[in-house]
Design a protein around this motif. Structure first.
Motif, mmCIF file in Angstrom:
data_model
loop_
_atom_site.group_PDB
_atom_site.id
_atom_site.type_symbol
_atom_site.label_atom_id
_atom_site.label_comp_id
_atom_site.label_asym_id
_atom_site.label_seq_id
_atom_site.Cartn_x
_atom_site.Cartn_y
_atom_site.Cartn_z
ATOM 1 N N ASN A 93 -5.477 -0.232 -3.164
ATOM 2 C CA ASN A 93 -6.325 -0.093 -1.985
ATOM 3 C C ASN A 93 -5.866 1.116 -1.181
ATOM 4 N N GLN A 97 -8.944 -0.152 5.277
ATOM 5 C CA GLN A 97 -9.206 -1.549 5.615
ATOM 6 C C GLN A 97 -8.883 -2.466 4.446
ATOM 7 N N ALA A 98 -8.755 -3.745 4.741
ATOM 8 C CA ALA A 98 -8.519 -4.737 3.686
ATOM 9 C C ALA A 98 -9.773 -4.878 2.832
ATOM 10 N N SER A 100 -11.436 -7.468 -0.552
ATOM 11 C CA SER A 100 -11.293 -8.720 -1.278
ATOM 12 C C SER A 100 -11.898 -8.502 -2.658
ATOM 13 N N GLU A 119 -7.757 -10.978 -1.381
ATOM 14 C CA GLU A 119 -7.558 -9.934 -0.378
ATOM 15 C C GLU A 119 -6.375 -9.018 -0.720
ATOM 16 N N ALA A 121 -4.544 -5.824 1.323
ATOM 17 C CA ALA A 121 -4.486 -5.083 2.580
ATOM 18 C C ALA A 121 -4.550 -3.578 2.336
#
Length: 153
Positions: A93, A97-98, A100, A119, A121
């Motif tokens: 990621n 932003q996080a 999912s 999720e 992060a």
């Protein structure tokens, strides 16, 4: 108390319970894969042995023995990743932003439970090892318009 009053009370309780379930699924979608390994590491300690495309709008297909799917604010890259069964796949990621990470279809995530990482992060990564062969769609549950495909041979 009359039957109507009892039925009304039961209906209200069911509505409250269903509302709580919907809120829980929307706000906290952390599912642990039942047949895969999941690890979370800091991005600065993640070492990928395989280069991946950095263009978030890439529609290329990548086939490797150790693979990374990178998520930015624009979506997933590569759009399609092909791996052999048992290959470790890392979702990195790199967005602000996080996310999912879950299998299609949205919102039930039933295509391949191994892809239901949950999720991740911002700045984090998570890995899993798919073994179910076939073509499996995935998406960001928090923005289901952001999609990709994992092909497992």
């Amino acid at each position: 108390m009359s039957r109507t009053g009892i039925y009304t009370g039961v209906v209200i309780i069911l509505i409250i319970i269903l509302g709580a379930i919907v809120l829980a699924l929307k706000g906290n979608n952390k599912t642990t894969p039942t047949t895969s390994t999941k690890t979370t590491t800091q991005t600065n300690s993640t070492k990928s042995t395989t280069p991946s495309s950095t263009s978030p709008s890439s529609t290329s297909t990548q086939t490797t023995s150790a693979s990374t799917i990178t998520y930015t604010d624009s979506g997933f890259s590569p759009a399609t990743l092909t791996v052999k069964s048992g290959t470790k796949v890392t979702i990195k990621n790199s967005s602000s932003q996080a996310i999912s990470f879950n299998s299609d279809p949205h919102p039930v995530h039933t295509d391949d439970p191994q892809l239901n990482v949950g999720e991740i992060a911002a700045g984090q990564s998570s890995s899993f090892t798919p073994t179910t062969t076939g073509s499996h769609g995935y998406h960001n549950h928090l923005d289901p318009t952001q999609k990709g495909t994992l092909v497992v041979n």
